[in-house]
Scaffold this active site. Structure first.
Site, PDB file in Angstrom:
ATOM      1  N   GLY B 177       0.794  -1.225   0.000  1.00 59.08           N
ATOM      2  CA  GLY B 177       0.000   0.000   0.000  1.00 59.08           C
ATOM      3  C   GLY B 177       0.822   1.268   0.000  1.00 59.08           C
ATOM      4  O   GLY B 177       0.274   2.335  -0.244  1.00 59.08           O
ATOM      5  N   SER B 203       7.458 -11.274  -3.828  1.00 56.51           N
ATOM      6  CA  SER B 203       6.446 -11.379  -4.874  1.00 56.51           C
ATOM      7  C   SER B 203       6.685 -10.300  -5.920  1.00 56.51           C
ATOM      8  O   SER B 203       7.408  -9.342  -5.707  1.00 56.51           O
ATOM      9  CB  SER B 203       5.066 -11.193  -4.269  1.00 56.51           C
ATOM     10  OG  SER B 203       5.015  -9.928  -3.667  1.00 56.51           O
ATOM     11  N   ARG B 204       6.032 -10.503  -7.053  1.00 52.60           N
ATOM     12  CA  ARG B 204       5.925  -9.418  -8.021  1.00 52.60           C
ATOM     13  C   ARG B 204       4.714  -8.582  -7.630  1.00 52.60           C
ATOM     14  O   ARG B 204       3.888  -9.007  -6.826  1.00 52.60           O
ATOM     15  CB  ARG B 204       5.764  -9.989  -9.422  1.00 52.60           C
ATOM     16  CG  ARG B 204       7.012 -10.755  -9.873  1.00 52.60           C
ATOM     17  CD  ARG B 204       6.887 -11.192 -11.316  1.00 52.60           C
ATOM     18  NE  ARG B 204       8.026 -11.980 -11.737  1.00 52.60           N
ATOM     19  CZ  ARG B 204       9.202 -11.491 -12.103  1.00 52.60           C
ATOM     20  NH1 ARG B 204       9.390 -10.180 -12.104  1.00 52.60           N
ATOM     21  NH2 ARG B 204      10.193 -12.273 -12.483  1.00 52.60           N
ATOM     22  N   ILE B 206       1.197  -6.942  -7.276  1.00 54.94           N
ATOM     23  CA  ILE B 206      -0.170  -7.360  -7.578  1.00 54.94           C
ATOM     24  C   ILE B 206      -0.956  -6.119  -7.960  1.00 54.94           C
ATOM     25  O   ILE B 206      -1.369  -5.951  -9.093  1.00 54.94           O
ATOM     26  CB  ILE B 206      -0.804  -8.075  -6.378  1.00 54.94           C
ATOM     27  CG1 ILE B 206       0.007  -9.342  -6.084  1.00 54.94           C
ATOM     28  CG2 ILE B 206      -2.244  -8.446  -6.696  1.00 54.94           C
ATOM     29  CD1 ILE B 206      -0.488 -10.129  -4.923  1.00 54.94           C
ATOM     30  N   THR B 207      -1.137  -5.228  -7.000  1.00 54.72           N
ATOM     31  CA  THR B 207      -1.860  -3.997  -7.333  1.00 54.72           C
ATOM     32  C   THR B 207      -0.947  -2.783  -7.207  1.00 54.72           C
ATOM     33  O   THR B 207      -1.364  -1.676  -7.500  1.00 54.72           O
ATOM     34  CB  THR B 207      -3.061  -3.812  -6.391  1.00 54.72           C
ATOM     35  OG1 THR B 207      -2.581  -3.912  -5.047  1.00 54.72           O
ATOM     36  CG2 THR B 207      -4.100  -4.900  -6.615  1.00 54.72           C
ATOM     37  N   SER B 208       0.273  -2.994  -6.754  1.00 51.85           N
ATOM     38  CA  SER B 208       1.195  -1.872  -6.544  1.00 51.85           C
ATOM     39  C   SER B 208       2.030  -1.643  -7.795  1.00 51.85           C
ATOM     40  O   SER B 208       2.013  -2.451  -8.706  1.00 51.85           O
ATOM     41  CB  SER B 208       2.107  -2.202  -5.368  1.00 51.85           C
ATOM     42  OG  SER B 208       3.038  -3.193  -5.751  1.00 51.85           O
ATOM     43  N   THR B 212       9.135  -6.245  -4.629  1.00 50.30           N
ATOM     44  CA  THR B 212      10.580  -6.323  -4.478  1.00 50.30           C
ATOM     45  C   THR B 212      11.210  -7.136  -5.603  1.00 50.30           C
ATOM     46  O   THR B 212      12.278  -6.796  -6.116  1.00 50.30           O
ATOM     47  CB  THR B 212      10.929  -6.926  -3.102  1.00 50.30           C
ATOM     48  OG1 THR B 212      10.515  -5.999  -2.099  1.00 50.30           O
ATOM     49  CG2 THR B 212      12.425  -7.163  -2.970  1.00 50.30           C
ATOM     50  N   ASP B 265      -9.729  -7.368  -1.817  1.00 51.81           N
ATOM     51  CA  ASP B 265      -8.768  -7.048  -0.780  1.00 51.81           C
ATOM     52  C   ASP B 265      -9.363  -7.491   0.552  1.00 51.81           C
ATOM     53  O   ASP B 265     -10.136  -6.782   1.158  1.00 51.81           O
ATOM     54  CB  ASP B 265      -8.548  -5.531  -0.798  1.00 51.81           C
ATOM     55  CG  ASP B 265      -7.221  -5.176  -0.197  1.00 51.81           C
ATOM     56  OD1 ASP B 265      -6.435  -6.088   0.089  1.00 51.81           O
ATOM     57  OD2 ASP B 265      -6.970  -3.968  -0.015  1.00 51.81           O
ATOM     58  N   SER B 273      -2.276 -15.593   2.941  1.00 50.92           N
ATOM     59  CA  SER B 273      -1.338 -15.517   1.835  1.00 50.92           C
ATOM     60  C   SER B 273       0.086 -15.282   2.339  1.00 50.92           C
ATOM     61  O   SER B 273       1.027 -15.998   1.989  1.00 50.92           O
ATOM     62  CB  SER B 273      -1.779 -14.388   0.906  1.00 50.92           C
ATOM     63  OG  SER B 273      -0.760 -14.062   0.003  1.00 50.92           O
TER      64      SER B 273
END
Lengths: 508, 508
Positions: B177, B203-204, B206-208, B212, B265, B273
């Protein structure tokens, strides 16, 4: 702007618009398209864009880098021809999805929210998972009754509506769940023979082994254009057609395309679905049949009453006069389950055959009686007698035959499935219960309604005495795999509960 | 049994298995297949079947009547070769869907229910709409905390788990976020330089605008096989790799493939997760960063505390030691938003560049300090000082460079986007607020993270004085369409709230 030439791709993706783009198409790179993106396709004529899901192709034999492939169905929907130039861009997510999120978070939505959601859905802007999110979001916590009204109004407003130009247009609807229950095909000719207007648009089966449209189709064409329906109605006072043709409350078809594979079942959705179709179809008076039983959709009197109140609330506000009857849903009605078998039952009743199933006849007469009483000239309480009179005089049969001819008689009606397996009683006793769900499941597994001749024919009903080895019912199927699925399911659970004779005699 | 020959179809359907069958294939008729049916594909070697969605083809150039077409990806997943014989049958609906319906109806599910759901999902038995139904059903009313535990355990149990063969394996996670917030790439080398084991699977996005893994990929290969990760860890004590490679908690990837396009969300899903990935990745100690701010995912202290309790509840029962820090999430952390820009910030900090963004540096040191205190040999309260020492001495930079080399240095790192637009202040005053969501949206519209060089570079942060015309931030993009989307969005809402100088001076 770069344009692409349209090419037909002979791939059938059922109800989903899929567009095929070559990976070497310049747009693929400059615009950053990816597989499964939703795109808008525009022609030069200012028509509304078609929304499609993108598949990326690496084979020029399928689609070349300067082409956009669409399936036959999308060509038709778009109204374009092969070779025509189109441009494409990314489809923006539907704005109304924010309201869906708000619903999922537990909030009530406004009339505008429902209207915007239905508008986006019928414009193909929602993906299947977005529709699933809406349906599950509204199924879980249910809807406030105002919300059911808003949803119903939105579903009507986003489709066409029919006007039959008379002040009394009747219809009936049964809250499914009871196999066999093919009353519509008996009630409609009775009502029409009396002279009342009954334009009967029916659905195909969603989770049941047959809808009225599936069964009527054994006898006649049910897929009729609107002008034809008007003409039939003018001459016959009724028809029994498939509602899908008329583009009434089209949002419902999108909902069903998702709720069906999900087996979702929500009261609010059901009420909105039924009433939107009826209002859009131009009905002024509606009889709703709510069967109650342990394996019916509605299991208790209190649930039935709750539904009745919701129907009345929405109906009143939409100018639709509603009468609700609560009926016996403890077992299948009639003997046949599946289109061909149900047609046999219906015709036996219309022909006043003494072998006709009594329960289906009786129920049909009662429903017809209630509908006849919508006629101000019919005295309260006299409807049932009038219905009997119309049936027994043969006027209902005559009317049915005229309707079939007017819709286009099916000259090669489907036959009963060639594969046949009879299930027998394992003990002596009395039939105490028949599981609607299990009988429906067996009929569906056997191939109904896709195979009209598939289904289940019941030889025993509740209260019948049986001896070990007596036939309980016969399964019919066309396709081997289906036949085996149906038999396996029946082997595991034959759907009948038989109490041994001793026990029964003790109890009596 | 009729078999079909496998043929490769050069159509990319992304993550969905699609099988292409010719309409004249005998099986199409005898078995009653229809477009969009789910089928099971079996080879003769007793391998588990692959489940695919059926498309029906009318063109023998695409697939012949004795063939079954599958895309490249499905070939790989199935481990078969072209021309091989397979048989197909209808896929039965997953048994666990009944539990999903029960959840939608508002019931709690058991540990077995969650296990069966996850098993069916990772076996590809769920369609996207079925996954959507599960996610929305569990999102709306939320889950009991026992259910979050069951779901987490099920997600771990249905994937591989890693064992690093040491008793202290640390990890960190931030509840997203906050754009820019690239602390992991600073914390990890500090921790590894101290000698603690930190196998960082990330992770790659998702919504951002970037995860990293997306940002680290600018510098090094992040897609590494497991044996390589083990070897890097043995030599370096840390890596920063993409978690997707390791088949950890694979159900999560299925969930994300649906929750992402839906922008769903849910707190419960988030906790399951995060913790399932961490437990499966072999972590023993985990630091969780919960930023709070008006446009952060978590908006209030009380919500953050509720999340902390849920993390602790599940973590405790899964043997994962959890420390939660609540941080400032009022604005983006650092200056760059988007992979290339974030790498610049990270490297400035590791290089002790005096121009480095102070807020990102400070936050990273604090988080690193907390993780260092998981080491029994580090005195409580000494972690921060130790972290500063490791950073300032250059040992963190050395470690980062070693990690990059070990993972495989990216010799042609992505460059900043060629398209550039600077947004300026409309008035004199003080920056009072920066909207995380709007800045993230602009960066995503600009093409981040797909285009590594796309994003937003912030020139002003909260509290900074600005004069009319001063640059607030610069948008970078690679692709024209994206650039225009991002500019349009920034024109509508530049994401900054500036209070005029007068007002500010009155207040002070």
């Amino acid at each position: 702007m770069t344009t692409l030439k349209l090419r037909k791709i002979a791939i059938d993706t059922y109800k989903e618009n899929v567009a095929y783009l070559h990976r070497d198409c310049p747009l693929y790179h400059t615009e950053g398209f990816q597989a499964l993106n939703k795109i808008e396709i525009w022609d030069g004529d200012g028509r509304a864009p078609v929304i499609a899901v993108l598949n990326i192709v690496d084979d020029e034999n399928i689609v070349a880098p300067d082409e956009l492939g669409l399936c036959e169905r999308t060509f038709r929907q778009f109204g374009v021809t092969e070779g025509e130039s189109v441009s494409i861009n990314h489809a923006t997510p539907p704005a109304s999805i924010l309201a869906v999120h708000s619903k999922i978070a537990g909030n009530s939505l406004s009339a505008d929210d429902y209207l915007n959601i239905c508008k986006d859905i019928v414009a193909n802007r929602y993906s299947k998972i977005e529709i699933a999110a809406f349906l599950v979001g509204t199924a879980e916590s249910g809807l406030e009754r105002e919300e059911i009204l808003y949803l119903t109004q939105a579903m009507v407003a986003t489709g066409e509506t029919l006007d039959w130009e008379e002040s009394l247009v009747v219809d009936k609807h049964c809250i499914g769940g009871i196999p066999g229950n093919r009353t519509t095909m008996i009630v409609t000719p009775i009502i029409a023979a009396h002279g009342m207007l009954m334009p009967k648009t029916s659905s195909r089966a969603i989770t049941s082994p047959a809808g009225t449209a599936d069964t009527m189709e054994v006898l006649a064409n049910v897929d009729l254009p609107l002008d034809k329906l008007h003409s039939i109605l003018r001459h016959q006072r009724a028809f029994i057609a498939w509602g899908g043709t008329a583009k009434l409350a089209p949002a419902d078809d999108f909902f069903i395309s998702v709720s069906r594979p999900l087996s979702l079942d929500s009261s609010s959705q059901m009420i909105a679905s039924i009433l939107s179709k009826k209002v859009a179809a131009g009905s002024t008076h509606l009889l709703i049949d709510i069967p109650i039983g342990p394996s019916a959709k509605v299991k208790s009197q209190s649930h039935a009453l709750k539904l009745r109140k919701m129907f009345e609330y929405v109906g009143d506000r939409m100018g639709l006069e509603i009468d609700v009857v609560i009926t016996d849903g403890k077992q299948p009605v009639g003997r046949g389950i599946g289109p061909v078998l149900e047609v046999r039952d219906v015709m036996q009743i219309l022909q006043n055959d003494p072998e006709a199933p009594r329960d289906l006849r009786e129920k049909s007469l009662q429903l017809a009686g209630r509908i006849l009483e919508f006629d101000p000239d019919v005295r309260g309480g006299e409807g049932y007698k009038l219905a009997c009179n119309i049936l027994e005089s043969g006027r209902a049969l005559d009317k049915m035959q005229s309707i079939i001819k007017a819709q286009g008689e099916n000259t090669e009606p489907a036959l009963l499935g060639k594969l046949k397996h009879t299930v027998t009683a394992l003990e002596n006793g009395t039939v105490e219960a028949i599981d609607n769900l299990q009988m429906a499941k067996i009929a569906r597994l056997a191939g109904s309604p896709m195979d009209k001749g598939a289904g289940v024919d019941l030889h025993k009903k509740i209260g019948d005495q049986v001896s070990q080895g007596d036939p309980l019912y016969t399964i019919y199927a066309e396709i081997n795999a289906d036949f085996n699925f149906a038999k396996d399911s029946s082997d595991k659970n034959n759907g009948y509960r038989i109490e041994s004779s001793n026990q029964t005699s003790c109890q009596t």
